[in-house]
Design an enzyme around this catalytic site. Structure first.
Site, mmCIF file in Angstrom:
data_model
loop_
_atom_site.group_PDB
_atom_site.id
_atom_site.type_symbol
_atom_site.label_atom_id
_atom_site.label_comp_id
_atom_site.label_asym_id
_atom_site.label_seq_id
_atom_site.Cartn_x
_atom_site.Cartn_y
_atom_site.Cartn_z
ATOM 1 C CB SER A 1 5.674 -0.690 -2.738
ATOM 2 O OG SER A 1 5.408 0.538 -2.101
ATOM 3 N N GLY B 1 17.500 -2.642 -11.232
ATOM 4 C CA GLY B 1 18.586 -3.543 -11.621
ATOM 5 C C GLY B 1 18.149 -4.398 -12.793
ATOM 6 C CB SER C 1 7.512 -3.720 3.117
ATOM 7 O OG SER C 1 7.742 -4.875 2.370
ATOM 8 C CE LYS D 1 3.252 3.343 1.060
ATOM 9 N NZ LYS D 1 2.622 3.803 2.319
#
Lengths: 365, 365, 365, 365
Positions: free
Chosen positions: B227, B351, B82, B160
């Site tokens: 991601s 979240g 990342s 991913k």
């Protein structure tokens, strides 16, 4: 004598509605205001015009309210507007006023006192050299004396340092004489900070020489917060301290941060204000006591933090000044729960290399 | 069966010397490595080539050591690199290996287990819609079953996500059919995270519909870290959990951050690992136990944090993704004393809105 | 009736010394000024406060000189301040004034004429739709009629487009009704430009519908130069044209740029002003005739220029708006030898996709 | 002997498909390739890893095709990869090969010849001083002699200058001895360029001293194009010239740009190649003759261009290096119609202060 301080969030650099509300609610009189210190949402660099916009808006407001010219306002009120609200920082100002009668004998409790002054005008060749350190120290001591406070009770020496212009020819002449010009941001901030260190007794004058300025990082102030402004010929100084001759509900404490993630350093400053960190964020009640959080930050010039590489100095897309403000602001906001923090960057002789200084004003309640 | 994990600082994206040292010191065998997860010093955006450079260097190393082709390496080892080491973050990788024999009956203590899998290939029109949520949930459940862990012991679902390409004509056709294409980063991450939420039982499938994806922010995962990669047609999934069938000295815990300065949320995750915050930074001993700190960050899209304005979304010089990573990394580094933190950005359905997820691997000692 | 125009370099966004000099040298009277158009050195984005700073400085100056309030100044004089002086662009303003008596019969030579007007207030749901196109066209036609000019003599329709605010609820309601809100920069600029195209007859009203706005790029204006400002409820319009009823030494011409390096397009506009490119830069004498160079630029949204890839849209460190202004400004400065060029960015329906518009005011001498 | 050169557009820094196509179409043999020069899409700064990625991809390709190690490839082929494709620049490489037998007597027409060489290893204290200038000049002369070309026929001296590392202690010792270290980018580029100026006879050695390096800007080369690389201990040199001993269809010319918008300077270089600017862009036919356009750019350090202020040096959001590349690339693309231009930045002693050098390779046809 008593200090008032109000923290106001702003919706833009030219937002004066918060101050106008203070006036209309009679919380403070325009004539009582001695200082406005705050963060505007620019890049904090050379092309940051948010400070100018903010100044202009405040000067206009006070000119109108006080019935004086804009220039007079600038001479009467100290504006410390610092660009750069990186990350979670909420743009804000702290309006500081002084009112009431002088207290003639010491009170049992010490309260926040604020004094201001100016150095004499500096020559360009004096900046970044002992002449600047000595004159800065002299004026700080004078303000401290006027405030009738102990040196150990001084907790913030906020300065805007002189950087007199000089001509190309003067620069070449200085170079040839073996004393190249140091009239720049780095040296002016460094010498200002050492001036504070000398004034408060942290460093002895005879420990310093021209050579140690911006070179011997073991010498530093733990209360300074210095910027510097090209074209300014004298340094503006504001001293905040706890005094037996001041009343009110405000108190201040300060300390050194050994690096940008020094949470233990933050804890020490809070504890001196009677605010305890219990593991986690401050309680909402403790957060609400915080009126001003002022810190200096720096991307460690050695390229490492605690022995580990950081990349703030090798990133050619984003300035290390923006990163270091973002880092320390985030750490402070995380610990305190307050996102209206004032972090200003590059901290030559402000705490140890890679570290900085931290001063917090809190309500005593 | 046992998981090994080593945190290695890197001197550049193509630095493989740390892994080579692990090999030469026989701490891990090339064939044991199942995953390399880490941060490289790019901008984390579309023109961040540091991940490619890093991948290429690792693939070459493993190809040589394992005597296989570079492409095979990519199929055998999961690389989660990342970009974005903003602020104090020290570029680093965590090398994760698995070795030993399967344990046939449950052990008294649960230890870190890692499982991996892939979804089927998605059509572009499925991405960001319930089809992606359901298939993602299905594969996560399958991995969880294979690991023989309880759902409550799942603490990191690293993904991913697929973003299949589609033609201009397919895009127009989808638009006309009333179901515009969602095959982009935002929707792929959002649907992946909801897939994790469904798999772990945090959200019920029947509470969701195409409309709630990237819209109903009250539904979220507390263990996802997603991601998404343009061109990827199936989603890569890695599940980390505590299992009675794994030995070793590693354990994991996770929790939700309610906003980017939620230090109490960090405390909760640490406490679950038996690490106590006492007011200040973790002790050096506690810091040394931390092997991996993984979090998702987000500049709150409402433009405020705890009711106060932030400027991350209106700064046209610096991306909000860089700011939010810098903020959360700084908060985590301040609390833990560890600057090798893995923060990845944009946290749709990770979240609550403006918040994120946090997972920490620690040594049990 | 006659137009005066002076190009002034500025030393900062708040620099008013040039205008003050025009006044003191009696080149123009404060009361004659109808427009100030210029480039300030911000980023041209959401957090560009240089325009505000500049406006405030100019408003204060005119308020004092005209003995009116700051707000009245804003109603009397059109300020078109555009942020972004990338590359070689020298920050500057062009002060435009009008004076003299109306001419009652046509003169043999046409000279620069300037007219201004405002649309009615728009509802948020009208912006980016045919209602905006039609009303904009109507007002432009009205100004053209007042100026008594032919449509073919219109060479610059400078607009600041309305972007009325709307509530979250109004947005949702619009979405549900099948007509999602378009009250944003892109659509407002696009509809303004199509309004100009309709007014000047380049596009017929019946060739357009809501669907073609920001979608059918084959329809465009060759004289528009539109920005848009959030919160503005009506569009400000300024039309520049060559008129038989105006005297003086100024003339204007315009044309389309087919892409950002369309030097042949520049040549055509110059030739219409009697300025010939001979292979190399304009002669110093020709350069000195140029009073205002106004262009719209755009990083081609297809990601290519003349079939070759460009990276302006995938660079996450620098906005494509800054790149495209830098590119076109450099091309214009190279060709003309003048670095005080006004390039504003994003050019929806201003010339063909990836292209823009160019208008040049020159002295006739 | 003959030079081949192919311009290839790349889809990413690691794109080798164009070269592979040259091989498969037998336009060039891997063993003929002597140099790859090109632009990659990074920021051109310290954290630009696109050059490394590109190098690694090319080295791997040639290692495989030539059956040698990656390191050997680097010793055999010169890679001049420069980061920064600002604005309209299309990422590209130019593959240069040499083949055929030596010609033993001069031919009637001169054609492009390429020679390469290396200086001896430099000590850190030699860099940026006369020792570097002299050794650089010596090696250039040697290459020129080997190529059997006249000094006036030398049109590009491409160099990657040495910047040997030195320890902190060596730095302090150098400072104390009165000869502070100059082993940095600025001085290495400056001394390399002066080496070229001396070699080609533009500057006499006795006109120079340590003091004039990066100080007396009246001394410069009109053919140099220098970068510098930290850690490199010897300077890599490539000379391009027109030679009577070379055949083929390529020719080169060069000239000085007096500033970043010096279109007349560009015209002069083109005319030397038999390409005429007629007022507007080059014809498509002329554009198609251009094989390589190499230039050095610089944001004028005086802060002005032709007496007018520019803001490239005071913009703290975007580096002046990115701006100056964008400016000159745009000017060159505008004039020539070719967006695959190679502009590299900072041009100490490359043309006059604020200017640069320009070399163009064209097909003779």
């Amino acid at each position: 004598m008593q200090i008032k301080a109000y923290k106001l969030l702003t919706s833009s650099p030219s937002d004066t509605t918060g101050i106008e509300r203070l006036f209309s609610e009679q919380l403070i009189e325009p004539s009582e205001v001695i200082c406005i210190i705050g963060k505007t949402e620019g890049n904090g660099g050379r092309n940051d015009f948010t400070r100018d916009l903010s100044m202009r808006a405040f000067e206009e407001l006070f000119a109108e309210r006080l019935g004086i010219g804009r220039k007079e306002v600038g001479e009467r009120i100290i504006f410390s507007l610092s660009g750069g609200c990186e990350g979670v920082v909420s743009p804000h100002i702290i309006v500081i006023g002084r009112y009431g009668k002088a207290v003639d004998k010491p009170l049992p409790l010490k309260r926040l006192a604020v004094g201001t002054g100016f150095t004499r005008e500096f020559l360009a060749q004096e900046v970044g050299r002992m002449a600047q350190v000595e004159e800065t120290a002299r004026v700080i001591r004078q303000i401290v004396d006027e405030l009738k406070v102990d040196l150990k009770d001084v907790h913030l020496v906020q300065m805007k340092g002189a950087i007199p212009h000089y001509s190309y020819e003067e620069g070449v002449a200085a170079m040839k004489s073996g004393k190249p010009m140091r009239s720049d941001m780095v040296y002016s901030r460094g010498a200002s900070a050492l001036g504070a260190a000398v004034a408060t007794g942290e460093v002895k004058l005879n420990e310093l020489s021209d050579d140690s300025i911006c070179s011997d990082w073991s010498k530093y102030s733990s209360t300074a917060s210095c910027s510097a402004k090209p074209g300014l010929t004298r340094t503006e100084i504001m001293v905040m301290a706890n005094s037996s001759y001041y009343e009110g509900d405000l108190t201040i404490n300060s300390g050194v941060l050994k690096d940008m993630i020094d949470v233990d350093g933050v804890r020490n400053v809070l504890e001196g204000l009677g605010i305890t960190m219990r593991g986690g964020q401050l309680s909402a009640d403790s957060t609400s006591r915080l009126v001003g959080i002022f810190a200096k930050s720096e991307a460690d010039p050695r390229g490492t933090i605690r022995g580990r590489r950081h990349t703030m100095l090798t990133d050619d897309d984003i300035s290390d000044t923006r990163y270091s403000r973002c880092v320390l602001s985030s750490v402070l906001a995380g610990v305190t729960g307050d996102t209206a923090v004032y972090v200003s960057t590059r901290s030559e002789h402000h705490g140890p290399l890679g570290g900085g200084t931290l001063s917090i004003i809190a309500r005593t309640r």
